[in-house]
Design an enzyme around this catalytic site. Structure first.
Site, mmCIF file in Angstrom:
data_model
loop_
_atom_site.group_PDB
_atom_site.id
_atom_site.type_symbol
_atom_site.label_atom_id
_atom_site.label_comp_id
_atom_site.label_asym_id
_atom_site.label_seq_id
_atom_site.Cartn_x
_atom_site.Cartn_y
_atom_site.Cartn_z
ATOM 1 N N SER A 8 0.905 -1.174 -0.085
ATOM 2 C CA SER A 8 0.122 0.121 0.027
ATOM 3 C C SER A 8 0.995 1.336 -0.038
ATOM 4 O O SER A 8 2.121 1.073 0.356
ATOM 5 C CB SER A 8 -0.900 0.121 1.285
ATOM 6 O OG SER A 8 -1.423 1.176 1.338
ATOM 7 N N TYR A 20 -0.012 -0.218 10.751
ATOM 8 C CA TYR A 20 -0.608 -0.459 9.499
ATOM 9 C C TYR A 20 0.544 -0.209 8.258
ATOM 10 O O TYR A 20 0.908 -1.069 7.546
ATOM 11 C CB TYR A 20 -1.597 0.353 9.043
ATOM 12 C CG TYR A 20 -2.292 -0.077 7.469
ATOM 13 C CD1 TYR A 20 -2.893 -1.337 7.172
ATOM 14 C CD2 TYR A 20 -2.306 0.763 6.402
ATOM 15 C CE1 TYR A 20 -3.231 -1.870 5.942
ATOM 16 C CE2 TYR A 20 -2.872 0.517 5.256
ATOM 17 C CZ TYR A 20 -3.348 -0.816 5.057
ATOM 18 O OH TYR A 20 -3.738 -1.098 3.814
#
Length: 324
Positions: free
Chosen positions: A161, A187
């Site tokens: 990501s 994350y």
């Protein structure tokens, strides 16, 4: 004599696709009849779109799911559903053993499933859940499935990501045991781990004919945001107070599925591997002049020494290493 493999540069290959391409478009003219794809999270969001596109191109898609009945309902008869919880190493072993017992080979593995920015949660071993599920779950699954992946001689795609920019690997406190938990740093670390996993897997797997890639799918509103309050997404500028999309450059789920499908199947990537991709192309480094909406790949996500160190840590934590 040991064969050596030249590292693939982070340079575009001229794919002919881009930000607005869909999964179906990148598969036009590619016949996947007789090919088997394992796609985690293939029943929701961009994973569902990837499953549909791959199936339409002729592939048989196996969709491991924590809630198989729910997954089957979402898929509506598309794909083969099997039970798997990426946060449970025992569940991973059971799924892998059952699959290997079937005697089938895997032509492409896509690690699409994941969780994002959830409150601090610890899974088995006391692992922080985002690192433990997004990275260690897929690490263990690929290693346990390795005989079938090697037999297929195809590709492994790891979903990273743009959030990898938020954090490298926090080597002194990977599991947030000694510092205050930050859901976005956690994350980001997990997404960096997804990129480094593909980088080192490619080094290990290339001699056996398997290549690995990591991808940034783009910004997409999907169930991945389930842990984010609407107010937070408003403050981030993603949506307005009524839930309408505001962020320029966000993709549809079909667009978000395009890069993982492209990385898993496109012949322009034959002989290449270990690179970070976005918008159906090999991404440029962050310090390069890039097309609009692209994020580029940070140096800490393409560091081979960090990738090897992460692999060793992952093997120690999970007790699994197909290449040991």
């Amino acid at each position: 004599m040991t064969q050596t493999y030249q590292r693939t540069p982070q340079e575009p290959v001229g794919s002919g696709f881009g930000h607005d391409s869909t999964a179906a478009e990148v598969l036009e003219g590619i016949d996947l009849t007789g090919k088997l794809v394992v796609l985690t999270g293939g029943y929701s969001g961009i994973g569902l779109e990837a499953t549909r596109a791959l199936t339409a191109a002729g592939a048989h898609v196996v969709v491991p799911a924590r809630r198989p009945e729910h997954a089957a309902a979402e898929l509506g008869g598309v794909g083969e559903v099997a039970e798997l919880d990426l946060g449970d190493q025992g569940s991973i072993a059971r799924f892998a053993n059952t699959f290997l017992d079937s005697g089938r080979s895997i032509d492409a593995f896509i690690g699409n499933a994941g969780i994002m920015a959830n409150p601090l949660t610890r899974i088995e071993g006391g692992w922080e859940s985002q690192f433990g599920t997004n990275h260690l779950g897929h690490y263990a699954l690929v290693n346990r499935l390795w005989p079938a992946i090697a037999a297929g001689g195809g590709r492994v795609v790891s979903l990273s990501s743009s959030a990898h920019h938020r954090s490298g690997i926090r080597w002194d406190d990977v599991m947030f045991e000694h510092s205050e938990y930050d859901k976005w740093a956690a994350y980001g670390q997990a997404k960096t781990a997804n990129a480094l996993f593909a980088l080192h897997l490619d080094v290990l797997a290339a001699p056996q004919g398997v290549r690995a890639f990591s991808v940034h799918p783009g910004g997409i509103l999907t169930p991945l945001q389930r842990h984010l309050p609407r107010e937070e997404m408003v403050n981030l500028g993603w949506i307005d107070a009524d839930g309408n999309l505001l962020m320029d450059g966000f993709k549809t789920p079909a667009g978000g599925a395009s890069t993982e499908v492209w990385a898993a199947t496109n012949p322009k990537l034959d002989g290449l591997g270990g690179v970070f991709c976005e918008d159906c192309e090999i991404a440029l480094p962050v310090d390069a002049e890039r097309p609009r909406f692209t994020v580029g790949v940070a140096p800490h996500a393409t560091d081979p020494e960090a990738a090897a160190r992460l692999w060793a840590l992952s093997a120690e934590l999970t007790g699994v290493d197909a290449f040991a």
